[in-house]
Motif scaffolding. Structure first.
Motif, PDB file in Angstrom:
ATOM      1  N   GLY A 100      13.349   1.970   2.988  1.00 49.93           N
ATOM      2  CA  GLY A 100      14.797   1.971   3.189  1.00 49.93           C
ATOM      3  C   GLY A 100      15.253   3.254   3.858  1.00 49.93           C
ATOM      4  N   LYS A 101      14.793   4.379   3.354  1.00 45.39           N
ATOM      5  CA  LYS A 101      15.173   5.671   3.925  1.00 45.39           C
ATOM      6  C   LYS A 101      14.704   5.786   5.370  1.00 45.39           C
ATOM      7  N   ARG A 102      13.462   5.381   5.635  1.00 40.13           N
ATOM      8  CA  ARG A 102      12.945   5.465   7.008  1.00 40.13           C
ATOM      9  C   ARG A 102      13.732   4.551   7.945  1.00 40.13           C
ATOM     10  N   LEU A 138      19.684  12.042   3.596  1.00 42.26           N
ATOM     11  CA  LEU A 138      19.751  11.967   5.057  1.00 42.26           C
ATOM     12  C   LEU A 138      20.927  12.737   5.655  1.00 42.26           C
ATOM     13  N   GLY A 139      21.632  13.495   4.848  1.00 40.35           N
ATOM     14  CA  GLY A 139      22.693  14.333   5.399  1.00 40.35           C
ATOM     15  C   GLY A 139      24.083  13.728   5.359  1.00 40.35           C
ATOM     16  N   VAL A 162      28.369  10.227   7.674  1.00 37.78           N
ATOM     17  CA  VAL A 162      27.468  11.096   8.426  1.00 37.78           C
ATOM     18  C   VAL A 162      27.795  10.945   9.908  1.00 37.78           C
ATOM     19  N   ASP A 163      27.749  12.032  10.629  1.00 38.79           N
ATOM     20  CA  ASP A 163      27.858  11.979  12.077  1.00 38.79           C
ATOM     21  C   ASP A 163      26.447  12.150  12.626  1.00 38.79           C
ATOM     22  N   PRO A 164      25.813  11.078  13.101  1.00 45.48           N
ATOM     23  CA  PRO A 164      24.425  11.189  13.542  1.00 45.48           C
ATOM     24  C   PRO A 164      24.219  12.233  14.653  1.00 45.48           C
ATOM     25  N   ARG A 165      25.281  12.541  15.379  1.00 45.33           N
ATOM     26  CA  ARG A 165      25.164  13.521  16.472  1.00 45.33           C
ATOM     27  C   ARG A 165      24.971  14.934  15.963  1.00 45.33           C
TER      28      ARG A 165
END
Length: 169
Positions: A100-102, A138-139, A162-165
């Motif tokens: 799931g995390k990956r 994951l931040g 989360v902002d993936p950028r």
């Protein structure tokens, strides 16, 4: 691990994820099996049009017919305006392996490269320790506990963003 778009042949995986009392315990209980084929067909169209990212988690690319769950990124309107939301489900026999995390990380990395999703929100059930742990690791930043609607049900959830950028841990 491999992520692939949902296919019409994924109906049984959807049934196992959405119609099972254990899988749906934090989401208000199982959904009826009736309508799952239509749901898959709608999701296939959304994924093919690149409107929604609906990916099936394949733990071993050498065995592509074995599906461990799904991870999805979509946009919808809310009272606060448009929202990008991510959600995931991992079948019981695949839980505890980090899939799931990956899968979430891989889709967020793709979102970072794509650039259109902006801040991505997740709303795991308050009692879903594994999913809240994925967000934490994951931040994602915790926004608030709140009620959300899923499949016509109101659920107690934690709102993470989360902002993936910039934020991907």
């Amino acid at each position: 691990m491999l992520l692939r778009n949902v296919e019409l042949g994924d109906v049984e995986a959807y049934v196992r994820m959405r119609c099972d009392p254990v899988m749906m315990a934090d989401l208000g209980g199982p959904l009826p099996r009736a309508g799952m084929a239509e749901k898959v067909a709608r999701d296939v169209l959304g994924a093919a049009a690149d409107v929604d990212w609906i990916r099936m988690i394949v733990p071993d690319p050498a065995v592509p017919e074995v599906v461990a769950g799904s991870v999805t990124l979509w946009s919808h309107d809310s009272a606060e305006g448009p929202v990008s939301e991510i959600g995931w489900m991992v079948l019981p026999e695949f839980q505890g392996r980090g899939l799931g995390k990956r899968a979430v990380r891989a889709l967020l990395e793709e979102a970072r490269e794509d650039g259109r999703w902006g801040v991505v929100n997740a709303f795991p059930a308050v009692g879903n320790g594994a999913s809240n742990g994925i967000c934490r690791s994951l931040g994602f930043r915790f926004v608030a506990a709140r009620e959300v609607e899923f499949a016509g049900r109101v659920l107690a959830a934690n709102h993470w963003a989360v902002d993936p950028r910039t934020d991907l841990g």
